[in-house]
Write an enzyme that holds these catalytic residues in place. Structure first.
Site, PDB file in Angstrom:
ATOM      1  N   SER A 117       0.796  -1.168  -0.220  1.00 52.54           N
ATOM      2  CA  SER A 117      -0.083  -0.304  -0.094  1.00 52.54           C
ATOM      3  C   SER A 117       0.533   1.234   0.155  1.00 52.54           C
ATOM      4  O   SER A 117       1.914   1.170   0.588  1.00 52.54           O
ATOM      5  CB  SER A 117      -0.729   0.173   1.687  1.00 52.54           C
ATOM      6  OG  SER A 117      -0.720   0.295   2.863  1.00 52.54           O
ATOM      7  N   GLU A 164       0.884   5.628   1.036  1.00 52.28           N
ATOM      8  CA  GLU A 164      -0.104   7.053   1.628  1.00 52.28           C
ATOM      9  C   GLU A 164       0.553   7.542   1.203  1.00 52.28           C
ATOM     10  O   GLU A 164       1.656   8.203   0.664  1.00 52.28           O
ATOM     11  CB  GLU A 164       0.243   6.125   3.023  1.00 52.28           C
ATOM     12  CG  GLU A 164       0.168   7.984   3.785  1.00 52.28           C
ATOM     13  CD  GLU A 164       0.523   7.667   5.987  1.00 52.28           C
ATOM     14  OE1 GLU A 164       0.018   6.263   5.534  1.00 52.28           O
ATOM     15  OE2 GLU A 164       0.350   9.003   5.973  1.00 52.28           O
ATOM     16  N   ASP A 215      -4.102  13.607  16.527  1.00 47.93           N
ATOM     17  CA  ASP A 215      -2.869  14.820  17.110  1.00 47.93           C
ATOM     18  C   ASP A 215      -3.822  16.252  17.900  1.00 47.93           C
ATOM     19  O   ASP A 215      -4.450  16.328  16.804  1.00 47.93           O
ATOM     20  CB  ASP A 215      -1.376  15.159  16.884  1.00 47.93           C
ATOM     21  CG  ASP A 215      -0.481  14.250  17.540  1.00 47.93           C
ATOM     22  OD1 ASP A 215      -0.562  12.847  18.705  1.00 47.93           O
ATOM     23  OD2 ASP A 215       0.139  13.951  16.032  1.00 47.93           O
ATOM     24  N   PHE A 250      10.467  14.946  11.486  1.00 49.31           N
ATOM     25  CA  PHE A 250       9.864  14.590  11.507  1.00 49.31           C
ATOM     26  C   PHE A 250       9.745  13.526  12.608  1.00 49.31           C
ATOM     27  O   PHE A 250       8.756  12.993  13.475  1.00 49.31           O
ATOM     28  CB  PHE A 250       9.616  13.846  10.406  1.00 49.31           C
ATOM     29  CG  PHE A 250       8.331  12.665  10.067  1.00 49.31           C
ATOM     30  CD1 PHE A 250       6.562  14.424  10.356  1.00 49.31           C
ATOM     31  CD2 PHE A 250       7.769  12.203   9.476  1.00 49.31           C
ATOM     32  CE1 PHE A 250       5.681  14.072  10.846  1.00 49.31           C
ATOM     33  CE2 PHE A 250       6.604  12.038   9.201  1.00 49.31           C
ATOM     34  CZ  PHE A 250       5.631  12.247   9.800  1.00 49.31           C
ATOM     35  N   HIS A 291       3.633  -1.163   3.536  1.00 44.76           N
ATOM     36  CA  HIS A 291       3.195   0.303   3.625  1.00 44.76           C
ATOM     37  C   HIS A 291       3.745   1.327   3.944  1.00 44.76           C
ATOM     38  O   HIS A 291       4.491   1.636   4.600  1.00 44.76           O
ATOM     39  CB  HIS A 291       2.111   0.154   4.922  1.00 44.76           C
ATOM     40  CG  HIS A 291       1.223   1.812   4.768  1.00 44.76           C
ATOM     41  ND1 HIS A 291       0.603   2.110   4.096  1.00 44.76           N
ATOM     42  CD2 HIS A 291       1.651   2.756   5.550  1.00 44.76           C
ATOM     43  CE1 HIS A 291      -0.576   2.867   4.663  1.00 44.76           C
ATOM     44  NE2 HIS A 291       0.481   3.762   5.177  1.00 44.76           N
TER      45      HIS A 291
HETATM   46  P1  FAD Z   1      -4.202   5.860  19.817  1.00 46.09           P
HETATM   47  O1  FAD Z   1      -4.086   4.230  19.439  1.00 46.09           O
HETATM   48  O2  FAD Z   1      -5.785   6.250  20.150  1.00 46.09           O
HETATM   49  O3  FAD Z   1      -3.008   6.005  20.722  1.00 46.09           O
HETATM   50  C1  FAD Z   1      -2.540   7.006  21.722  1.00 46.09           C
HETATM   51  C2  FAD Z   1      -1.680   6.693  22.845  1.00 46.09           C
HETATM   52  O4  FAD Z   1      -2.867   7.062  23.882  1.00 46.09           O
HETATM   53  C3  FAD Z   1      -0.902   5.530  22.846  1.00 46.09           C
HETATM   54  O5  FAD Z   1      -0.330   6.276  23.843  1.00 46.09           O
HETATM   55  C4  FAD Z   1      -1.853   4.994  23.884  1.00 46.09           C
HETATM   56  O6  FAD Z   1      -0.988   4.039  24.035  1.00 46.09           O
HETATM   57  C5  FAD Z   1      -2.856   5.741  24.272  1.00 46.09           C
HETATM   58  N1  FAD Z   1      -3.849   4.966  24.623  1.00 46.09           N
HETATM   59  C6  FAD Z   1      -4.395   4.342  23.249  1.00 46.09           C
HETATM   60  N2  FAD Z   1      -5.538   3.988  23.506  1.00 46.09           N
HETATM   61  C7  FAD Z   1      -6.069   4.528  24.903  1.00 46.09           C
HETATM   62  C8  FAD Z   1      -7.589   4.266  25.851  1.00 46.09           C
HETATM   63  N3  FAD Z   1      -8.444   3.593  25.423  1.00 46.09           N
HETATM   64  N4  FAD Z   1      -6.778   5.252  27.690  1.00 46.09           N
HETATM   65  C9  FAD Z   1      -5.709   5.190  27.785  1.00 46.09           C
HETATM   66  N5  FAD Z   1      -4.514   5.776  26.648  1.00 46.09           N
HETATM   67  C10 FAD Z   1      -4.720   4.979  25.397  1.00 46.09           C
HETATM   68  N6  FAD Z   1      -2.209  11.589  12.415  1.00 46.09           N
HETATM   69  C11 FAD Z   1      -2.891  12.344  11.143  1.00 46.09           C
HETATM   70  O7  FAD Z   1      -3.089  13.631  11.878  1.00 46.09           O
HETATM   71  N7  FAD Z   1      -2.702  11.851  10.571  1.00 46.09           N
HETATM   72  C12 FAD Z   1      -2.952  10.915   9.723  1.00 46.09           C
HETATM   73  O8  FAD Z   1      -4.079  10.785   8.623  1.00 46.09           O
HETATM   74  C13 FAD Z   1      -2.505  10.326  10.541  1.00 46.09           C
HETATM   75  N8  FAD Z   1      -1.993   8.555   9.843  1.00 46.09           N
HETATM   76  C14 FAD Z   1      -0.840   8.058  10.262  1.00 46.09           C
HETATM   77  C15 FAD Z   1      -1.059   6.450   9.957  1.00 46.09           C
HETATM   78  C16 FAD Z   1      -0.134   5.589  10.491  1.00 46.09           C
HETATM   79  C17 FAD Z   1      -0.101   4.368   9.980  1.00 46.09           C
HETATM   80  C18 FAD Z   1       0.192   5.667  11.785  1.00 46.09           C
HETATM   81  C19 FAD Z   1       1.191   4.576  11.941  1.00 46.09           C
HETATM   82  C20 FAD Z   1       0.265   6.970  12.196  1.00 46.09           C
HETATM   83  C21 FAD Z   1      -0.559   8.762  12.118  1.00 46.09           C
HETATM   84  N9  FAD Z   1      -0.761   9.259  12.747  1.00 46.09           N
HETATM   85  C22 FAD Z   1      -1.344  10.449  12.072  1.00 46.09           C
HETATM   86  C23 FAD Z   1      -0.542   9.886  13.563  1.00 46.09           C
HETATM   87  C24 FAD Z   1      -1.095   9.402  14.463  1.00 46.09           C
HETATM   88  O9  FAD Z   1      -2.043  10.817  14.393  1.00 46.09           O
HETATM   89  C25 FAD Z   1      -0.412   9.732  16.370  1.00 46.09           C
HETATM   90  O10 FAD Z   1       0.785   8.498  16.377  1.00 46.09           O
HETATM   91  C26 FAD Z   1      -0.961  10.186  17.431  1.00 46.09           C
HETATM   92  O11 FAD Z   1      -0.554  10.460  18.133  1.00 46.09           O
HETATM   93  C27 FAD Z   1      -1.441   8.380  17.458  1.00 46.09           C
HETATM   94  O12 FAD Z   1      -2.934   8.565  17.005  1.00 46.09           O
HETATM   95  P2  FAD Z   1      -2.813   6.918  17.219  1.00 46.09           P
HETATM   96  O13 FAD Z   1      -4.437   6.410  16.526  1.00 46.09           O
HETATM   97  O14 FAD Z   1      -2.321   5.636  16.820  1.00 46.09           O
HETATM   98  O15 FAD Z   1      -3.716   6.567  19.181  1.00 46.09           O
END
Ligand code: FAD
Length: 283
Positions: free
Chosen positions: A9, A11, A102, A209, A259
């Protein structure tokens, strides 16, 4: 190796200018020759690229491509997010990269991020099994995670909520991925987790980054990259060899696919994919 064995894939991020959009259209056509399983398009923090992301994925879908928008709640309420997902469903899109995202810069403390497991549960609640849901995974551990085990536990929570597969943050140390996969298996995660691959295109951007997203550039690699100074051609050539080797190691040791964070560029990812022999097979 054929790309029938390896999920592939690519991105993209939504460009800000018409010239950037035009270039993206060319790059996606060029990368499409590798018959990827899907393209994905990122979502700006706080939903800042909502319309742009939607326009691109809709256009790609209309062109017959398989495409996945990235999505977070951003600053939106449940109705707005639901309406956007319904638009994706109506457009024939069947895959979403579900994220917490974020905090956008300059936003005060009133802003509440919604964890990715909650977004996954929300999509499953309102759209059943229509979407294949991808979630983010962090072999070097998310920078805000309290501990290694906590981060794995929360990743498991995303799968328990209904995610189908994971895509990792990029890394240059394959052992980080292999150890992470072992720990995921121990925690009961059986879904595939695809390594995210970042080409090496520009030293300063990569360092900046990596600092913010918690991806480690090993000291030896940083020193090696620094030694190219402003000789970007040599840096890119070195980067292609390094990333090709990384991908080979990952695939030879069981990674189910790759990816690519393309940075909207054709050459660096395409060269790696060609080096790996992941070219479409003639019938
Ligand atoms: P989560 O999985 O929700 O986790 C965030 C943090 O909170 C972690 O430290 C985790 O340990 C903790 N946590 C998780 N669930 C809980 C809970 N239920 N209770 C308490 N703590 C919890 N960013 C963008 O802005 N736009 C994008 O399009 C984008 N695409 C991405 C694609 C990929 C493949 C990756 C790896 C990252 C991407 N990011 C993107 C970055 C991402 O948004 C950031 O890393 C963000 O800080 C975390 O998102 P997440 O979905 O991993 O969060």
């Amino acid at each position: 190796m054929s790309n029938q064995d390896v999920r592939l894939s690519f991105e993209f991020f939504p460009p800000k200018t018409p010239a950037g959009q035009e270039k993206l259209d060319t790059v996606k056509d060029q990368l499409n020759q590798f018959a990827p399983d899907f393209f994905s398009v990122t979502y700006g923090a706080g939903g800042s690229t909502r319309d742009n992301t939607k326009d691109i994925v809709t256009r790609f879908k209309q062109a017959g491509l398989s495409v996945a928008p990235h999505l977070s709640f951003g600053g939106d309420n449940a109705d707005t997010v639901k309406a956007l997902i319904a638009e994706y469903q109506a457009a024939g899109i069947d895959r979403i990269v579900a994220l917490r995202g974020d905090m956008p810069s300059g936003v005060g403390g009133a802003y509440q991020l919604v964890y990715a497991n909650e977004l996954v549960a929300f999509i499953r609640e309102h759209f059943g099994d229509h979407f294949q849901l991808e979630v983010a995974a962090y072999p070097e551990i998310h920078p805000q995670a309290k501990s290694y085990d906590d981060d794995i536990r929360y990743l498991k929570g995303k799968f328990d909520a209904g995610a189908n597969s994971g895509i990792t943050q990029y890394f240059y140390n394959p052992d980080a991925y292999f150890h992470f996969m072992e720990q995921c298996a121990k925690a009961g995660i059986s879904q595939p987790i695809y390594p995210g691959i970042m080409p090496i295109i520009n030293f300063r951007n990569l360092m900046r980054f990596s600092d913010t997203c918690g991806a480690e550039i090993p000291r030896w690699l940083r020193k090696r990259l620094e030694s190219f100074y402003d000789d970007n051609d040599s840096l890119r050539a070195f980067g292609v060899d390094l990333v090709t080797e990384l991908c080979e190691t990952l695939l030879e040791n069981g990674a189910p696919g790759l990816h690519f964070y393309t940075m909207n560029q054709y050459e660096p990812c395409a060269t790696v994919v060609k080096n790996l022999g992941l070219t479409p097979q003639a019938d």
